[in-house]
Design a protein around this motif. Structure first.
Motif, PDB file in Angstrom:
ATOM      1  N   GLY A  78      -3.829   2.479  -9.590  1.00 55.49           N
ATOM      2  CA  GLY A  78      -3.521   3.889  -9.348  1.00 55.49           C
ATOM      3  C   GLY A  78      -4.247   4.733 -10.378  1.00 55.49           C
ATOM      4  N   GLY A  79      -4.830   5.824  -9.917  1.00 59.05           N
ATOM      5  CA  GLY A  79      -5.625   6.662 -10.825  1.00 59.05           C
ATOM      6  C   GLY A  79      -5.202   8.112 -10.778  1.00 59.05           C
ATOM      7  N   GLY A  80      -3.921   8.344 -10.561  1.00 57.40           N
ATOM      8  CA  GLY A  80      -3.415   9.718 -10.516  1.00 57.40           C
ATOM      9  C   GLY A  80      -3.145  10.261 -11.911  1.00 57.40           C
ATOM     10  N   GLN A  81      -2.333  11.324 -11.965  1.00 55.87           N
ATOM     11  CA  GLN A  81      -2.075  11.952 -13.274  1.00 55.87           C
ATOM     12  C   GLN A  81      -1.337  11.027 -14.220  1.00 55.87           C
ATOM     13  OE1 GLN A  81      -1.045  13.332 -10.372  1.00 55.87           O
ATOM     14  NE2 GLN A  81       1.124  13.904 -10.444  1.00 55.87           N
TER      15      GLN A  81
ATOM     16  N   THR B  27      -1.286  -2.836 -15.386  1.00 54.95           N
ATOM     17  CA  THR B  27      -0.061  -2.099 -15.084  1.00 54.95           C
ATOM     18  C   THR B  27      -0.297  -1.263 -13.837  1.00 54.95           C
ATOM     19  OG1 THR B  27       1.725  -0.772 -16.042  1.00 54.95           O
ATOM     20  CG2 THR B  27      -0.517  -0.058 -16.543  1.00 54.95           C
ATOM     21  N   TYR B  28       0.726  -0.571 -13.380  1.00 49.02           N
ATOM     22  CA  TYR B  28       0.567   0.289 -12.209  1.00 49.02           C
ATOM     23  C   TYR B  28       1.260   1.611 -12.477  1.00 49.02           C
ATOM     24  CZ  TYR B  28       4.769  -2.543 -11.379  1.00 49.02           C
ATOM     25  OH  TYR B  28       5.939  -3.220 -11.519  1.00 49.02           O
ATOM     26  N   GLU B  29       0.758   2.644 -11.824  1.00 45.71           N
ATOM     27  CA  GLU B  29       1.291   3.985 -12.071  1.00 45.71           C
ATOM     28  C   GLU B  29       1.850   4.581 -10.795  1.00 45.71           C
ATOM     29  OE1 GLU B  29      -0.976   6.262  -9.926  1.00 45.71           O
ATOM     30  OE2 GLU B  29      -1.421   7.385 -11.762  1.00 45.71           O
ATOM     31  N   TRP B  30       2.020   3.725  -9.771  1.00 44.93           N
ATOM     32  CA  TRP B  30       2.568   4.164  -8.492  1.00 44.93           C
ATOM     33  C   TRP B  30       3.411   3.033  -7.938  1.00 44.93           C
ATOM     34  CZ3 TRP B  30       0.361   3.457  -3.122  1.00 44.93           C
ATOM     35  CH2 TRP B  30       1.029   4.274  -2.202  1.00 44.93           C
ATOM     36  N   GLU B  31       4.637   3.349  -7.464  1.00 37.54           N
ATOM     37  CA  GLU B  31       5.497   2.253  -7.009  1.00 37.54           C
ATOM     38  C   GLU B  31       5.131   1.784  -5.604  1.00 37.54           C
ATOM     39  OE1 GLU B  31       6.325   5.238  -7.623  1.00 37.54           O
ATOM     40  OE2 GLU B  31       8.120   5.952  -6.582  1.00 37.54           O
ATOM     41  N   GLY B  32       4.159   2.466  -4.965  1.00 38.11           N
ATOM     42  CA  GLY B  32       3.721   2.040  -3.633  1.00 38.11           C
ATOM     43  C   GLY B  32       2.659   0.947  -3.673  1.00 38.11           C
ATOM     44  N   VAL B  33       2.230   0.540  -4.859  1.00 37.27           N
ATOM     45  CA  VAL B  33       1.227  -0.528  -4.975  1.00 37.27           C
ATOM     46  C   VAL B  33       1.760  -1.780  -4.269  1.00 37.27           C
ATOM     47  CG1 VAL B  33       0.210  -2.147  -6.642  1.00 37.27           C
ATOM     48  CG2 VAL B  33       0.221   0.305  -7.138  1.00 37.27           C
ATOM     49  N   PRO B  34       0.992  -2.357  -3.315  1.00 34.66           N
ATOM     50  CA  PRO B  34       1.516  -3.542  -2.623  1.00 34.66           C
ATOM     51  C   PRO B  34       1.841  -4.666  -3.614  1.00 34.66           C
ATOM     52  CG  PRO B  34      -0.461  -2.718  -1.524  1.00 34.66           C
ATOM     53  CD  PRO B  34      -0.323  -1.950  -2.814  1.00 34.66           C
ATOM     54  N   ALA B  35       3.075  -5.157  -3.532  1.00 34.29           N
ATOM     55  CA  ALA B  35       3.522  -6.170  -4.493  1.00 34.29           C
ATOM     56  C   ALA B  35       2.691  -7.453  -4.376  1.00 34.29           C
ATOM     57  CB  ALA B  35       5.007  -6.460  -4.282  1.00 34.29           C
ATOM     58  N   GLU B  36       2.202  -7.757  -3.158  1.00 31.29           N
ATOM     59  CA  GLU B  36       1.415  -8.997  -3.003  1.00 31.29           C
ATOM     60  C   GLU B  36       0.140  -8.928  -3.842  1.00 31.29           C
ATOM     61  OE1 GLU B  36       1.317  -7.001   0.419  1.00 31.29           O
ATOM     62  OE2 GLU B  36       3.330  -7.053  -0.434  1.00 31.29           O
ATOM     63  N   GLY B  37      -0.474  -7.727  -3.895  1.00 33.10           N
ATOM     64  CA  GLY B  37      -1.695  -7.563  -4.682  1.00 33.10           C
ATOM     65  C   GLY B  37      -1.414  -7.810  -6.152  1.00 33.10           C
ATOM     66  N   ALA B  38      -0.310  -7.251  -6.648  1.00 36.74           N
ATOM     67  CA  ALA B  38       0.057  -7.438  -8.053  1.00 36.74           C
ATOM     68  C   ALA B  38       0.358  -8.920  -8.316  1.00 36.74           C
ATOM     69  CB  ALA B  38       1.268  -6.565  -8.391  1.00 36.74           C
ATOM     70  N   ARG B  39       0.995  -9.566  -7.327  1.00 35.05           N
ATOM     71  CA  ARG B  39       1.290 -11.006  -7.475  1.00 35.05           C
ATOM     72  C   ARG B  39       0.011 -11.836  -7.511  1.00 35.05           C
ATOM     73  NH1 ARG B  39       6.085 -12.095  -8.086  1.00 35.05           N
ATOM     74  NH2 ARG B  39       7.761 -11.195  -6.878  1.00 35.05           N
TER      75      ARG B  39
ATOM     76  N   LEU C  77       8.412  -3.958  -8.443  1.00 32.98           N
ATOM     77  CA  LEU C  77       7.840  -3.221  -7.307  1.00 32.98           C
ATOM     78  C   LEU C  77       8.586  -3.571  -6.037  1.00 32.98           C
ATOM     79  CD1 LEU C  77       3.963  -3.645  -7.688  1.00 32.98           C
ATOM     80  CD2 LEU C  77       5.245  -1.513  -7.800  1.00 32.98           C
ATOM     81  N   GLU C  78       8.831  -4.873  -5.857  1.00 32.89           N
ATOM     82  CA  GLU C  78       9.488  -5.325  -4.633  1.00 32.89           C
ATOM     83  C   GLU C  78      10.869  -4.685  -4.474  1.00 32.89           C
ATOM     84  OE1 GLU C  78       7.268  -9.514  -3.960  1.00 32.89           O
ATOM     85  OE2 GLU C  78       9.145  -9.502  -5.072  1.00 32.89           O
ATOM     86  N   VAL C  79      11.629  -4.673  -5.551  1.00 27.54           N
ATOM     87  CA  VAL C  79      12.987  -4.100  -5.465  1.00 27.54           C
ATOM     88  C   VAL C  79      12.899  -2.595  -5.210  1.00 27.54           C
ATOM     89  CG1 VAL C  79      15.183  -3.761  -6.651  1.00 27.54           C
ATOM     90  CG2 VAL C  79      13.922  -5.895  -6.992  1.00 27.54           C
ATOM     91  N   ALA C  80      12.022  -1.910  -5.932  1.00 29.36           N
ATOM     92  CA  ALA C  80      11.957  -0.448  -5.833  1.00 29.36           C
ATOM     93  C   ALA C  80      11.419   0.007  -4.480  1.00 29.36           C
ATOM     94  CB  ALA C  80      11.095   0.112  -6.951  1.00 29.36           C
TER      95      ALA C  80
ATOM     96  N   VAL D  96      23.272  11.254   4.288  1.00 27.03           N
ATOM     97  CA  VAL D  96      21.809  11.311   4.257  1.00 27.03           C
ATOM     98  C   VAL D  96      21.288  10.020   4.872  1.00 27.03           C
ATOM     99  CG1 VAL D  96      19.779  11.808   2.821  1.00 27.03           C
ATOM    100  CG2 VAL D  96      22.060  12.369   1.968  1.00 27.03           C
ATOM    101  N   LEU D  97      20.406  10.163   5.869  1.00 27.74           N
ATOM    102  CA  LEU D  97      19.745   8.985   6.438  1.00 27.74           C
ATOM    103  C   LEU D  97      18.370   8.882   5.776  1.00 27.74           C
ATOM    104  CD1 LEU D  97      20.032   6.741   8.625  1.00 27.74           C
ATOM    105  CD2 LEU D  97      18.794   8.276  10.180  1.00 27.74           C
ATOM    106  N   LYS D  98      18.097   7.719   5.185  1.00 26.28           N
ATOM    107  CA  LYS D  98      16.824   7.549   4.466  1.00 26.28           C
ATOM    108  C   LYS D  98      16.087   6.327   5.009  1.00 26.28           C
ATOM    109  CE  LYS D  98      18.575   9.339   0.029  1.00 26.28           C
ATOM    110  NZ  LYS D  98      18.783   9.062  -1.407  1.00 26.28           N
ATOM    111  N   THR D  99      14.773   6.430   5.154  1.00 26.98           N
ATOM    112  CA  THR D  99      14.003   5.239   5.549  1.00 26.98           C
ATOM    113  C   THR D  99      14.074   4.234   4.405  1.00 26.98           C
ATOM    114  OG1 THR D  99      12.012   6.245   4.654  1.00 26.98           O
ATOM    115  CG2 THR D  99      12.279   6.355   7.028  1.00 26.98           C
ATOM    116  N   ARG D 100      14.028   2.938   4.768  1.00 23.41           N
ATOM    117  CA  ARG D 100      14.107   1.938   3.697  1.00 23.41           C
ATOM    118  C   ARG D 100      12.827   1.907   2.876  1.00 23.41           C
ATOM    119  NH1 ARG D 100      16.752  -3.657   5.680  1.00 23.41           N
ATOM    120  NH2 ARG D 100      15.660  -4.430   3.848  1.00 23.41           N
ATOM    121  N   ARG D 101      11.698   2.159   3.543  1.00 22.91           N
ATOM    122  CA  ARG D 101      10.417   2.044   2.833  1.00 22.91           C
ATOM    123  C   ARG D 101       9.608   3.329   2.918  1.00 22.91           C
ATOM    124  NH1 ARG D 101       8.917  -2.833   1.233  1.00 22.91           N
ATOM    125  NH2 ARG D 101      10.398  -4.458   1.747  1.00 22.91           N
ATOM    126  N   GLY D 102       8.862   3.610   1.867  1.00 24.21           N
ATOM    127  CA  GLY D 102       7.844   4.664   1.937  1.00 24.21           C
ATOM    128  C   GLY D 102       8.340   6.081   1.680  1.00 24.21           C
TER     129      GLY D 102
END
Ligand code: AMP
Length: 370
Positions: A9-12, A67-79, A95-98, A139-145
């Protein structure tokens, strides 16, 4: 060349990690899908998808730690990087839990951390049953994303269910809407040796209007009127979660305060917007402490220096000279192209007393879209 840190991740957040790491003699490499990623001011940028194995190998080559700066980073890639022998910190399990709101809430519950009542929703029938149990408002929330209030619909009446179901569908989580007194967050850092330190609780204000609803507007630290018992409760929540995850680095937990109780909403396994005030307002910034932790160095003090408010600049940057003319104000421009609803920068203002801070914030609020 000294130690190299690879950041997914290359954000702020990546950019501010880089800014904190240069004085420590670190070099940085970033991976981001956008060739315009703001972190490239601090080190070479590999342009590629965060789940792309070739790009991941490229950014990690020769790095001391990843390290990662975004929780959307695919966990498989980090693994995959971990399997190649790289130290990935925090570990991909965080990452997987979050990334799954249900798993996140079940983790909180398993650890005895209070959460709003919730139920998993995989079918329309389950939604009906969950509504019977939890009631409205909910509140209805999507599980992912989902993030920043996206991927969630408030249900004030049972009649709003059809539209919410059509919009979000499954898999989702239905959650009781909490009439909280205020929103807080606890930022904690855990070292490689397992020591956890917490910053003072932060009070957060989110935008409520349509379009930018859910985006953090302002954080105040230390949060006003925090009793030692409330601070201890926040620290206990953080300590339990970080120990359970075997976490290394900085993590933020968003909390609802109801009376004397704290309920956990969600956590971010990374440095967090509600911790930006630590750059000027704490003895060691969250960015420096994240790097210290992941590289196995001693942690720095998490004590606040005086009082701070951080205001996000959303959609437009304020007039730089007028901001800098306010005593104690510090401007951070992420170098991003302006777009409605986009976080482009932030201003942190510090003061020795709460009263002095209020005056300074009042001057800045006219300038910053906060
Ligand atoms: P989230 O995406 O879960 O961080 O939610 C974004 C914002 O929506 C939160 O910061 C709250 O202001 C609000 N919110 C989320 N969940 C709840 C809830 N269960 N009760 C009341 N407000 C909520």
């Amino acid at each position: 060349m000294g130690e190299v840190v690879a950041v997914l991740g290359g954000g702020q957040l990546g950019r501010m990690l880089g800014l904190a790491g240069v004085p420590l003699g670190l070099s940085f490499r970033f991976l981001d899908p956008s060739p315009e990623a703001p972190a490239q001011a601090l080190g070479p940028l590999v342009v590629g998808a965060l789940g792309d194995e070739a790009a991941l190998r490229d950014v990690a080559r020769g790095a001391t730690a990843v390290t990662y700066e975004w929780e959307g980073v695919p966990a498989e890639g980090a693994r995959a990087l971990e399997q190649l022998g790289y130290a990935v910190r925090p570990g991909p399990n965080a990452l997987e839990v979050a990334q799954d709101r249900l798993g996140e809430k079940e983790t909180f519950r398993r650890l005895g951390i209070p959460v709003p009542a919730f139920a998993a929703v995989d079918t329309r029938d389950e939604l009906a049953r969950a509504l019977d149990d939890i009631g409205t408002p909910a509140v209805l929330k999507t599980r992912r994303g989902g993030y920043d209030g996206k991927g969630q619909v408030m249900l004030h009446r049972a009649s709003a269910v059809e539209a919410a179901w059509a919009e979000l569908g499954a898999p989702a989580v239905l959650e009781q809407m909490v009439r909280f007194d205020r929103e807080l967050s606890v930022l904690a850092v855990r070292s490689l040796a397992g020591e956890t330190r917490c910053y003072p609780l932060v009070e957060n204000r989110h935008a409520a209007e349509r379009g930018t609803g859910g985006i953090l507007r302002a954080s105040r630290a230390p949060a006003p009127a925090v009793t030692p018992a409330l601070q201890a409760a926040g620290e206990a929540i953080a300590g339990r979660l970080l120990d359970d995850l075997g976490y290394v680095g900085v993590l933020a937990i968003e909390l609802f305060q109801v009376g004397d109780e704290l309920l956990a909403n969600e956590f971010a396994p990374r440095v967090h917007n509600s911790g930006h005030w630590t750059i000027e307002g704490a003895e060691t910034s969250q960015f420096e402490n994240h790097l210290r932790a992941m590289l196995g160095r001693p942690l720095g003090s998490t004590n606040a220096r005086g009082h701070s408010v951080m205001l996000n600049c959303i959609g437009a940057m304020p007039d730089i000279d007028r901001v800098l003319a306010v005593p104690g104000a510090h401007l951070h421009d992420y170098g991003k192209t302006p777009r409605e609803g986009r976080k482009l920068g932030h201003v942190t203002v510090t003061a020795a007393t709460a009263e002095e801070l209020d005056d300074r914030v009042a001057r800045l609020e006219f300038l910053v879209d906060a």
